[in-house]
Motif scaffolding. Structure first.
Motif, mmCIF file in Angstrom:
data_model
loop_
_atom_site.group_PDB
_atom_site.id
_atom_site.type_symbol
_atom_site.label_atom_id
_atom_site.label_comp_id
_atom_site.label_asym_id
_atom_site.label_seq_id
_atom_site.Cartn_x
_atom_site.Cartn_y
_atom_site.Cartn_z
ATOM 1 N N SER A 1 15.990 -92.104 -80.629
ATOM 2 C CA SER A 1 15.073 -90.970 -80.689
ATOM 3 C C SER A 1 13.644 -91.481 -80.591
ATOM 4 N N ALA A 2 12.727 -90.542 -80.397
ATOM 5 C CA ALA A 2 11.312 -90.890 -80.303
ATOM 6 C C ALA A 2 10.504 -89.686 -80.767
ATOM 7 N N LEU A 3 9.203 -89.901 -80.921
ATOM 8 C CA LEU A 3 8.318 -88.850 -81.396
ATOM 9 C C LEU A 3 7.111 -88.755 -80.481
ATOM 10 N N LEU A 4 6.726 -87.523 -80.152
ATOM 11 C CA LEU A 4 5.486 -87.260 -79.427
ATOM 12 C C LEU A 4 4.530 -86.619 -80.404
ATOM 13 N N ILE A 5 3.299 -87.113 -80.459
ATOM 14 C CA ILE A 5 2.283 -86.524 -81.330
ATOM 15 C C ILE A 5 1.118 -86.082 -80.454
ATOM 16 N N VAL A 6 0.724 -84.810 -80.588
ATOM 17 C CA VAL A 6 -0.404 -84.289 -79.824
ATOM 18 C C VAL A 6 -1.683 -84.882 -80.402
ATOM 19 N N ARG A 7 -2.416 -85.627 -79.576
ATOM 20 C CA ARG A 7 -3.656 -86.277 -80.010
ATOM 21 C C ARG A 7 -4.890 -85.483 -79.601
ATOM 22 N N ARG A 8 -4.832 -84.791 -78.464
ATOM 23 C CA ARG A 8 -5.954 -83.975 -78.008
ATOM 24 C C ARG A 8 -5.428 -82.705 -77.389
ATOM 25 N N GLY A 9 -6.215 -81.645 -77.526
ATOM 26 C CA GLY A 9 -5.833 -80.356 -76.961
ATOM 27 C C GLY A 9 -5.400 -79.415 -78.057
ATOM 28 N N PRO A 10 -4.993 -78.212 -77.649
ATOM 29 C CA PRO A 10 -4.495 -77.248 -78.639
ATOM 30 C C PRO A 10 -3.331 -77.870 -79.418
ATOM 31 N N ASN A 11 -3.164 -77.456 -80.640
ATOM 32 C CA ASN A 11 -2.066 -77.955 -81.499
ATOM 33 C C ASN A 11 -2.206 -79.437 -81.819
ATOM 34 N N SER A 12 -3.428 -79.963 -81.834
ATOM 35 C CA SER A 12 -3.637 -81.372 -82.148
ATOM 36 C C SER A 12 -2.962 -81.700 -83.481
ATOM 37 N N GLY A 13 -2.213 -82.786 -83.485
ATOM 38 C CA GLY A 13 -1.474 -83.187 -84.679
ATOM 39 C C GLY A 13 -0.024 -82.718 -84.684
#
Length: 142
Positions: free
Chosen positions: A38-50
């Motif tokens: 498995s892996a994880l994506l984390i929003v760093r920039r843009g809407p829904n950051s974090g």
């Protein structure tokens, strides 16, 4: 008795430390808890950051369509924008002929094999990819 400690090369340890410096304690805990494959994506920039998205299926769809596995609600994202494909413990991102394209570490791609800490841009969203630490450990030994 045998030594069961996993050894990391200095270079690999430095790379992991550099990657982990931008990660909150809560995010680090989530990354450390990822099961193999498995892996994880984390929003760093843009809407829904974090925001965090778990990649734990063979195919994970991304787009502006409400039925997408990862729903990114912005006009810069195509309805069917991209897919994340799992190959055992490796992940690939594939653009689905989106209007604005999919970028891997700043370069527009059709498809790319993801590496730990890589940035994927989908529309105005910038997401960082984190592989399971259980899958990275064998690569870091030596």
């Amino acid at each position: 008795m045998g030594d069961t400690t996993i050894g990391f090369s200095r270079e690999a340890a430095a790379q992991l430390a550099a990657l982990d410096s931008d990660i909150s304690a809560e995010e680090q805990e989530a990354i450390n808890a990822l099961p193999s494959g498995s892996a994880l994506l984390i929003v760093r920039r843009g809407p829904n950051s974090g925001a965090r998205f778990l990649l734990d299926a063979d195919v994970t769809t991304v787009g502006r369509h409400p039925d997408a596995d990862i729903f990114l609600d912005d006009v810069t994202v195509s309805r069917r924008h991209a897919e994340f494909l799992r190959h055992r413990t490796a992940f690939e991102v594939k653009d689905l002929s989106s209007l604005n394209g999919t970028y891997f570490d700043g370069v527009r791609i059709d498809t790319a094999l993801l590496s730990d800490g890589a940035e994927v841009q989908i529309g105005k969203y910038r997401l960082t990819f984190y592989a399971s630490r259980r899958d990275l450990a064998p690569l870091a030994t030596g």
